[in-house]
Scaffold this motif. Structure first.
Motif, PDB file in Angstrom:
ATOM      1  N   VAL A 195      71.075 -55.189 -37.999  1.00 52.79           N
ATOM      2  CA  VAL A 195      70.116 -54.243 -37.426  1.00 52.79           C
ATOM      3  C   VAL A 195      69.322 -54.888 -36.294  1.00 52.79           C
ATOM      4  N   MET A 196      68.886 -56.141 -36.482  1.00 54.04           N
ATOM      5  CA  MET A 196      68.076 -56.804 -35.479  1.00 54.04           C
ATOM      6  C   MET A 196      68.848 -56.993 -34.169  1.00 54.04           C
ATOM      7  N   LEU A 197      70.131 -57.321 -34.261  1.00 48.76           N
ATOM      8  CA  LEU A 197      70.912 -57.465 -33.036  1.00 48.76           C
ATOM      9  C   LEU A 197      71.072 -56.136 -32.316  1.00 48.76           C
ATOM     10  N   GLU A 198      71.171 -55.051 -33.092  1.00 48.73           N
ATOM     11  CA  GLU A 198      71.240 -53.725 -32.462  1.00 48.73           C
ATOM     12  C   GLU A 198      69.926 -53.383 -31.771  1.00 48.73           C
ATOM     13  N   VAL A 199      68.811 -53.836 -32.341  1.00 46.14           N
ATOM     14  CA  VAL A 199      67.508 -53.532 -31.753  1.00 46.14           C
ATOM     15  C   VAL A 199      67.221 -54.419 -30.554  1.00 46.14           C
ATOM     16  N   LEU A 200      67.480 -55.730 -30.705  1.00 43.12           N
ATOM     17  CA  LEU A 200      67.165 -56.679 -29.641  1.00 43.12           C
ATOM     18  C   LEU A 200      68.173 -56.648 -28.510  1.00 43.12           C
ATOM     19  N   LEU A 201      69.444 -56.463 -28.836  1.00 44.61           N
ATOM     20  CA  LEU A 201      70.512 -56.462 -27.823  1.00 44.61           C
ATOM     21  C   LEU A 201      71.426 -55.266 -28.037  1.00 44.61           C
ATOM     22  N   PRO A 202      70.930 -54.047 -27.787  1.00 44.91           N
ATOM     23  CA  PRO A 202      71.740 -52.845 -28.047  1.00 44.91           C
ATOM     24  C   PRO A 202      72.979 -52.795 -27.153  1.00 44.91           C
TER      25      PRO A 202
END
Length: 300
Positions: A293-300
């Motif tokens: 989830v964090m990678l989707e938020v930080l680097l969509p």
């Protein structure tokens, strides 16, 4: 793959759990230093687990889904036995079938496969238990089974979702290094400097000094792999590392609370110096979806 200092010094079987661990107050500093953990065995087992993980990620990647499936099967079996200590009769067979189905569906159909297979597994679990008997006990048993599916199988399958992305092996390694850094940094710093308990009512051996060590090593490890291995901006690694350490600590404390409620010391005894399989992967089960989830938020 994570460490809980609460597991390192176990009370004798003849002593009450609360009295032996010093629930009413922080254990003396000397007692924390004299932890009864079999450290050589723990190190050897940890190195073996790390080697198996690295080999399945980078040498024989076809083996990684098998490793995940075997790990989750063992963890589910441990959890059903632990829940039985609390009076819950959770049927192991539908859970194990659900684990395999969720792994295969996630590998083949990714997110959609995980969602559909989870729903099917829950339905099968309900029908299986309802075919035996109904009533308040059956509802509690079903709730325990759904908890096992959600905690172990559903969250564990996020490692497969990470593995299926571009540079998937490194992403899985990223998700694992947060808990590993939390493990090693917290243990070393806690043993050397720990004097202020973090949550004495849940895990008396955890200290704020240990948490500081976890933050330093966990964040450094995640930032290094993110920057040099994946080419992520340094600030992404720092943010992700801090979040993963916090999540890993919460995972450790949550399992410690569950074990305390069930009146057990370890989820299992398969891994010398560590406890059970679930004792090793409790934090990874939260770190994997957090990384996704964090990678989707930080680097969509």
């Amino acid at each position: 793959m994570t460490s809980d200092p609460d597991r390192s010094a176990r009370p004798a079987a003849s002593m009450p759990l609360e009295a032996a661990e010093g629930v009413t107050g922080a254990p003396p500093r000397a007692k924390r230093r004299g932890a009864g953990r079999d450290l050589p065995a723990a190190i050897l087992v940890g190195l073996g687990l790390g080697a198996a993980l690295l080999a399945s990620l980078f040498v024989v990647p076809q083996a990684f889904p098998v490793l995940v499936a075997v790990t989750m099967v063992l963890a589910v079996l441990e959890l059903t036995r632990a829940l039985a200590q609390g009076g819950l009769r959770v049927a192991a067979m539908p859970l194990l079938v659900g684990v395999i189905g969720m792994v295969v569906s996630t590998v083949v159909f990714e997110v959609e496969g995980l969602l559909v297979s989870t729903a099917v597994a829950v339905c099968v679990l309900i029908v299986w238990r309802a075919s035996e008997s109904m009533g308040l006990t059956a509802l509690r048993d079903v709730a325990g089974g759904v908890f096992a599916l959600a905690w172990v199988s559903f969250l564990g399958c996020f490692t497969l979702l990470l593995f299926g992305l571009d540079q998937g092996p490194l992403l899985v390694l990223l998700a694992v290094l947060g808990p590993v850094g939390n493990d090693v940094g917290g243990y070393v710093s806690g043993v050397l400097f720990g004097s202020h308990p973090m949550a004495p009512g849940i895990s008396p051996k955890k200290s704020w000094e240990g948490f500081a060590g976890s933050l330093i090593l966990g964040t450094a490890a995640v930032t290094a792999v993110g920057s040099f291995g994946l080419g992520l901006p340094w600030w992404t690694g720092v943010i992700l590392g801090v979040v993963l350490v916090i999540v890993s600590t919460c995972g450790d404390l949550a399992e410690s609370l569950l074990k305390r409620d069930l009146g057990i010391k370890d989820m299992g005894h398969l891994l010398p110096g560590h406890g059970g399989v679930l004792d090793r992967v409790d934090s990874v089960l939260l770190a994997a979806p957090t990384t996704y989830v964090m990678l989707e938020v930080l680097l969509p």
